[in-house]
Design a protein around this motif. Structure first.
Motif, PDB file in Angstrom:
ATOM      1  N   VAL A 126       0.855  -1.192   0.000  1.00 35.94           N
ATOM      2  CA  VAL A 126       0.000   0.000   0.000  1.00 35.94           C
ATOM      3  C   VAL A 126       0.893   1.245   0.000  1.00 35.94           C
ATOM      4  O   VAL A 126       1.783   1.377   0.833  1.00 35.94           O
ATOM      5  N   GLY A 159       9.396  -2.837  11.100  1.00 37.22           N
ATOM      6  CA  GLY A 159       8.025  -3.156  10.697  1.00 37.22           C
ATOM      7  C   GLY A 159       7.398  -2.146   9.759  1.00 37.22           C
ATOM      8  O   GLY A 159       6.182  -2.031   9.686  1.00 37.22           O
ATOM      9  N   LYS A 162      10.391  -2.590   4.839  1.00 40.60           N
ATOM     10  CA  LYS A 162      11.660  -2.709   4.099  1.00 40.60           C
ATOM     11  C   LYS A 162      11.797  -4.106   3.478  1.00 40.60           C
ATOM     12  O   LYS A 162      12.058  -4.245   2.294  1.00 40.60           O
ATOM     13  N   HIS A 164       9.500  -6.195   2.934  1.00 42.64           N
ATOM     14  CA  HIS A 164       8.428  -6.353   1.945  1.00 42.64           C
ATOM     15  C   HIS A 164       8.897  -5.810   0.586  1.00 42.64           C
ATOM     16  O   HIS A 164       8.785  -6.482  -0.443  1.00 42.64           O
ATOM     17  N   LYS A 293      -4.536  -6.308   4.019  1.00 42.76           N
ATOM     18  CA  LYS A 293      -4.135  -7.552   4.699  1.00 42.76           C
ATOM     19  C   LYS A 293      -5.340  -8.464   4.911  1.00 42.76           C
ATOM     20  O   LYS A 293      -5.235  -9.687   4.827  1.00 42.76           O
ATOM     21  N   GLU A 321      -0.910  -6.125  11.648  1.00 46.89           N
ATOM     22  CA  GLU A 321      -1.169  -7.477  11.170  1.00 46.89           C
ATOM     23  C   GLU A 321      -1.500  -8.413  12.332  1.00 46.89           C
ATOM     24  O   GLU A 321      -2.372  -9.276  12.228  1.00 46.89           O
TER      25      GLU A 321
HETATM   26  P1  ADP Z   1      10.693  -4.192   8.101  1.00 46.82           P
HETATM   27  O1  ADP Z   1      11.517  -5.095   7.227  1.00 46.82           O
HETATM   28  O2  ADP Z   1      10.780  -2.750   7.692  1.00 46.82           O
HETATM   29  O3  ADP Z   1      10.922  -4.384   9.555  1.00 46.82           O
HETATM   30  P2  ADP Z   1       8.486  -5.671   6.980  1.00 46.82           P
HETATM   31  O4  ADP Z   1       8.785  -5.444   5.531  1.00 46.82           O
HETATM   32  O5  ADP Z   1       8.788  -6.996   7.540  1.00 46.82           O
HETATM   33  O6  ADP Z   1       9.170  -4.544   7.868  1.00 46.82           O
HETATM   34  O7  ADP Z   1       6.957  -5.308   7.212  1.00 46.82           O
HETATM   35  C1  ADP Z   1       6.229  -5.707   8.356  1.00 46.82           C
HETATM   36  C2  ADP Z   1       4.815  -6.058   7.942  1.00 46.82           C
HETATM   37  O8  ADP Z   1       4.158  -4.900   7.495  1.00 46.82           O
HETATM   38  C3  ADP Z   1       4.778  -7.026   6.778  1.00 46.82           C
HETATM   39  O9  ADP Z   1       3.702  -7.897   6.963  1.00 46.82           O
HETATM   40  C4  ADP Z   1       4.519  -6.152   5.584  1.00 46.82           C
HETATM   41  O10 ADP Z   1       3.816  -6.823   4.554  1.00 46.82           O
HETATM   42  C5  ADP Z   1       3.673  -5.072   6.181  1.00 46.82           C
HETATM   43  N1  ADP Z   1       3.786  -3.805   5.470  1.00 46.82           N
HETATM   44  C6  ADP Z   1       4.686  -2.832   5.676  1.00 46.82           C
HETATM   45  N2  ADP Z   1       4.480  -1.800   4.856  1.00 46.82           N
HETATM   46  C7  ADP Z   1       3.410  -2.130   4.105  1.00 46.82           C
HETATM   47  C8  ADP Z   1       2.685  -1.469   3.071  1.00 46.82           C
HETATM   48  N3  ADP Z   1       3.026  -0.243   2.653  1.00 46.82           N
HETATM   49  N4  ADP Z   1       1.635  -2.106   2.521  1.00 46.82           N
HETATM   50  C9  ADP Z   1       1.278  -3.325   2.952  1.00 46.82           C
HETATM   51  N5  ADP Z   1       1.906  -4.004   3.922  1.00 46.82           N
HETATM   52  C10 ADP Z   1       2.960  -3.415   4.500  1.00 46.82           C
END
Ligand code: ADP
Ligand code: MG
Length: 462
Positions: A126, A159, A162, A164, A293, A321
């Motif tokens: 998103v 969270g 990144k 993702h 989600k 989530e």
């Molecule tokens: P990081 O690596 O920054 O710690 P993640 O990439 O693991 O974070 O993201 C944590 C959760 O949040 C995942 O489930 C991810 O899919 C979700 N998430 C984060 N940003 C978005 C976004 N812009 N749209 C949809 N889901 C997101």
């Protein structure tokens, strides 16, 4: 060839939805039962990333579902389109690649613990004001690797998306160019492979592995901090790829200059491409993420519920989530629809004594990490050194006492541990508090920070 009755698939999906609701995704409907002979049910999965994910993470649950649905002792095997013509050929991915712990994924090599999640695609990301640039640049990098922005460096808090975006780059690149050689790995994975190679005298193989790729994606590069020898090796890996016009993508919890004890020459190289920062999502983005989600899980999500969750949880998307998972389980448990009342139960009405909301797990993690001066990544890591294990156990204990999360959920926040580990941590802290005054004082001070209005909190939590 015994093509199975389509009803078996439907019965299996019903069993999975009932018993593993948070695992189920809408694309499970696309899985095709292919053959049921010789005690094995073969299921066809056409998308490569979905296939790999199911093979690595879902075999046990599908096996159980198949046995319940058929009443027979069956094994389950997921196969891809390419396996159709060579039924005896074991699934690709089962053969170790060059590295000890690396595996070939068709065009993608990844460390064993780096499983691409089908959820982490561009389509499921998103876009909002806080991540617009990071997202646009990620798309550009996937479309024109080595040409648009090189290196591409994403940084931001825990969270925020990144990993993702990194995985979305992997998936888009794999799809648009099946011949591209991609290596996706965590910084710790890179470090471990490097140290193993040094010890085994296999540096030539190591270098070949990392320098003969078209796209190298390293998650959590801040873990290079203070690792002098790995930094040195990474510097040469970087140069070699960069000079050959190959794409490098990195993520980090801090900007290049803010990573402690990172060599200046790496800082300047990281800064030489595009550095994009992801900010915390605004309210509208959070609402959209909750809806996205939920729809991935085929979960009806009324607008007022999405707004309520987005208003209550305002920092870490992983917590959003978690709230959806909780809501889903409560709805199943109580056999009721998802509504505002249930959402209040799930994300919590206040737990503090005087109407103040209780701390979130993220707050607990941040507070424990600051209090003991341990890095968040260490708290979530597998490291067992006492200086980290103890704060981690205290964190779990606090999470159990001050949030409504289950042992499973707390385990997953603390680096994907299972509920028995959390239970053990809680019992250990409970048992030691009586006899260890300094531990008692530490816990009391942490609680003061987390729940300032609480004065005496001496109850056990297990
Ligand atoms: P990081 O690596 O920054 O710690 P993640 O990439 O693991 O974070 O993201 C944590 C959760 O949040 C995942 O489930 C991810 O899919 C979700 N998430 C984060 N940003 C978005 C976004 N812009 N749209 C949809 N889901 C997101
Ligand atoms: Mg991450």
């Amino acid at each position: 060839m015994g093509r199975p009755d389509p009803q078996i698939r439907d019965a299996m999906l019903a069993h999975l939805r009932q018993n593993y609701p948070s695992m189920c995704r809408h694309w499970f409907d696309d899985i095709e039962p292919l053959d049921m002979s010789g005690g094995t049910l073969k299921l066809l999965v056409r998308e490569l990333v979905q296939l790999r994910y199911l093979q690595r993470c879902c075999v046990a649950q599908f096996t159980e579902a198949a046995q319940v649905a058929t009443g027979r002792l069956l094994a389950v095997r997921f196969v891809g389109e390419e396996d159709l013509n060579s039924p005896d050929h074991d699934e690709r991915g089962a053969t170790p690649a060059t590295g000890k712990s690396a595996r070939e994924f068709g065009p993608l090599a990844a460390d064993d613990d780096m499983i691409l999640s089908p959820d982490y695609s561009f389509a499921n990301f998103v876009i909002g004001p806080g991540n617009r640039l990071a997202h646009a640049a990620a798309i550009a990098v996937a479309q024109k690797p080595g040409k648009a922005y090189n290196p591409y460096f994403i940084h931001g808090g825990v969270g925020l998306g990144k990993t993702h975006l990194l995985q979305a780059i992997c998936q888009a690149s794999m799809r648009s160019n099946p011949h591209m050689r991609i290596y996706y790995i965590s910084c710790n994975g890179f470090m471990t492979q490097f140290l193993d190679a040094v010890q085994a005298g296999q540096m030539a193989e190591f270098r070949h592995r990392f320098r003969n790729v078209d796209l190298l994606i390293i998650d959590d590069i801040h873990d290079l901090s203070k690792r002098d020898r790995t930094q040195e090796e990474f510097f040469h890996t970087f140069n070699s790829l960069y000079q050959a016009g190959k794409q490098i993508v990195l993520s980090s919890d801090a900007s290049p200059a803010e990573i402690p004890a990172l060599e200046e020459r790496l800082v300047s190289r990281f800064n030489s491409g595009l550095v994009a920062r992801i900010e915390k999502p605004c309210y509208e983005t959070r609402v959209a993420i909750v809806k996205s989600k939920a729809s991935l899980r085929n979960l009806p999500m009324p607008d007022d519920v999405a707004s309520y969750i987005a208003a209550r949880i305002d920092s870490n998307i992983r917590e959003l989530e978690g709230a959806i998972t909780k809501l889903q389980s409560l709805a199943m448990l109580n056999r009721c629809p998802i509504d505002l009342e249930l959402a209040k139960q799930a994300v919590g009405e206040p737990t503090g004594g005087n109407g103040a909301p209780g701390p979130t797990i993220q707050t607990i993690l941040d507070t424990v990490s600051a209090f003991y001066d341990v890095r968040l990544t260490d708290l979530l890591s597998k490291r067992r050194h006492k200086s980290i294990a103890r704060p981690r156990q205290i964190g779990m204990w606090l999470a159990r006492k001050h949030t409504r999360y289950s042992l499973e959920e707390i385990g997953s926040y603390f680096g994907g541990r299972d509920h028995t580990t959390v239970m053990h941590a809680i019992r250990t802290i409970d048992a030691r508090r009586g006899s260890d005054e300094s531990l008692d004082r530490e816990v009391a001070r942490l609680e003061q920070q987390l729940v300032p209005e609480s004065s005496s909190m001496t109850t056990e939590v297990s």
